[in-house]
Design a protein around this motif. Structure first.
Motif, PDB file in Angstrom:
ATOM      1  N   PRO A   1       0.808  -1.228   0.000  1.00 17.35           N
ATOM      2  CA  PRO A   1       0.000   0.000   0.000  1.00 17.35           C
ATOM      3  C   PRO A   1       0.837   1.271   0.000  1.00 17.35           C
ATOM      4  O   PRO A   1       0.438   2.274  -0.592  1.00 17.35           O
TER       5      PRO A   1
ATOM      6  N   GLY B   1       0.459   3.863  -3.046  1.00 12.50           N
ATOM      7  CA  GLY B   1       0.057   5.233  -2.736  1.00 12.50           C
ATOM      8  C   GLY B   1       1.041   6.264  -3.269  1.00 12.50           C
ATOM      9  O   GLY B   1       0.656   7.275  -3.853  1.00 12.50           O
TER      10      GLY B   1
ATOM     11  N   SER C   1       0.900   6.282  -7.151  1.00 13.55           N
ATOM     12  CA  SER C   1      -0.297   6.942  -7.682  1.00 13.55           C
ATOM     13  C   SER C   1      -0.233   8.451  -7.468  1.00 13.55           C
ATOM     14  O   SER C   1      -0.709   9.215  -8.309  1.00 13.55           O
ATOM     15  N   ALA C   2       0.395   8.884  -6.376  1.00 16.77           N
ATOM     16  CA  ALA C   2       0.556  10.324  -6.143  1.00 16.77           C
ATOM     17  C   ALA C   2       1.491  10.963  -7.170  1.00 16.77           C
ATOM     18  O   ALA C   2       1.331  12.127  -7.513  1.00 16.77           O
TER      19      ALA C   2
ATOM     20  N   PRO D   1      -6.061   6.081  -9.868  1.00 15.54           N
ATOM     21  CA  PRO D   1      -7.147   5.603  -9.006  1.00 15.54           C
ATOM     22  C   PRO D   1      -7.196   4.075  -8.885  1.00 15.54           C
ATOM     23  O   PRO D   1      -7.600   3.552  -7.853  1.00 15.54           O
TER      24      PRO D   1
ATOM     25  N   ILE E   1      -4.887   3.237  -6.080  1.00 18.55           N
ATOM     26  CA  ILE E   1      -5.490   3.604  -4.790  1.00 18.55           C
ATOM     27  C   ILE E   1      -6.583   2.608  -4.419  1.00 18.55           C
ATOM     28  O   ILE E   1      -6.674   2.164  -3.269  1.00 18.55           O
TER      29      ILE E   1
ATOM     30  N   VAL F   1      -5.222  -0.574  -3.012  1.00 18.40           N
ATOM     31  CA  VAL F   1      -4.774  -0.500  -1.608  1.00 18.40           C
ATOM     32  C   VAL F   1      -5.911  -0.880  -0.661  1.00 18.40           C
ATOM     33  O   VAL F   1      -5.706  -1.607   0.313  1.00 18.40           O
TER      34      VAL F   1
END
Length: 140
Positions: free
Chosen positions: A58, A62, A65-66, A88, A91, A94
Motif C-alpha cells: 500500500p 500510494g 499513484s501520487a 485511481p 489507490i 490499496v
C-alpha cells in the motif's frame, strides 16, 4: 503461512499497468513515445513486485499513484494521459483487501474493475482504436 497481497489487490494493480498499454500499442504510437511508456509502465508495476510484502504494497501503490496522476496530466503532450486511470486503480487496490476492510473491499474492487473496463472501452468508443463491432455495446 505467510500473508501476501490479496488477489483483488493484485488484480487491480495489474489492471493499472495493462489498461494504459492497450491503447498505446494498439494505436501504433510514434516511437519517441515508447521510452515514456516503458518507464511509466515500469514505475506503475513496482507494487506488483511487492506482492509478498503486504505492508509495503500500500505504501508503494500510494506513492506511485501520487506521482502518476500529475505525470499523466503534465505528460499528456506526449501521450501519458492514458496512465490517468492507473492512479485511481492503484489507490483502489490499496483498499480492496477484505481482510483489512471487510465492508468496503468488495465495493472498491468492483469499482476498480468497472474503471478498468470503462477506460479500456473508452478508447474504442472514442474512436482512437477504431470502432467496436456494431451492436457490441447494445448500440446499433
Amino acid at each position: 503461512m505467510r500473508e501476501t497481497v490479496h488477489p483483488w489487490q493484485f488484480g487491480l494493480a495489474v489492471c493499472a499497468v495493462v489498461v494504459p498499454l492497450i491503447p498505446v500499442f494498439a494505436s501504433g504510437s510514434p516511437l519517441f513515445v515508447l521510452p515514456f511508456v516503458v518507464v511509466t509502465a515500469a514505475l506503475t508495476a513496482v507494487p506488483l513486485l511487492l506482492c509478498a510484502r503486504p505492508a509495503a504494497f500500500p505504501v508503494a501503490a500510494g506513492i506511485i499513484s501520487a506521482v502518476l496522476l500529475p505525470w499523466s496530466l503534465c505528460g499528456s503532450w506526449v501521450g501519458m494521459l492514458v496512465f490517468a486511470p492507473s492512479a485511481p486503480l492503484l489507490i483502489l487496490s490499496v483498499f480492496s483487501d477484505p481482510r483489512r476492510h471487510p465492508k468496503a473491499a468488495g465495493l472498491l474492487a468492483g469499482a476498480g474493475a468497472l474503471l478498468a473496463v470503462g477506460a479500456t472501452l473508452f478508447w474504442w468508443v472514442d474512436g482512437a482504436l477504431g470502432p467496436l463491432p456494431e451492436g457490441s455495446l447494445g448500440v446499433g
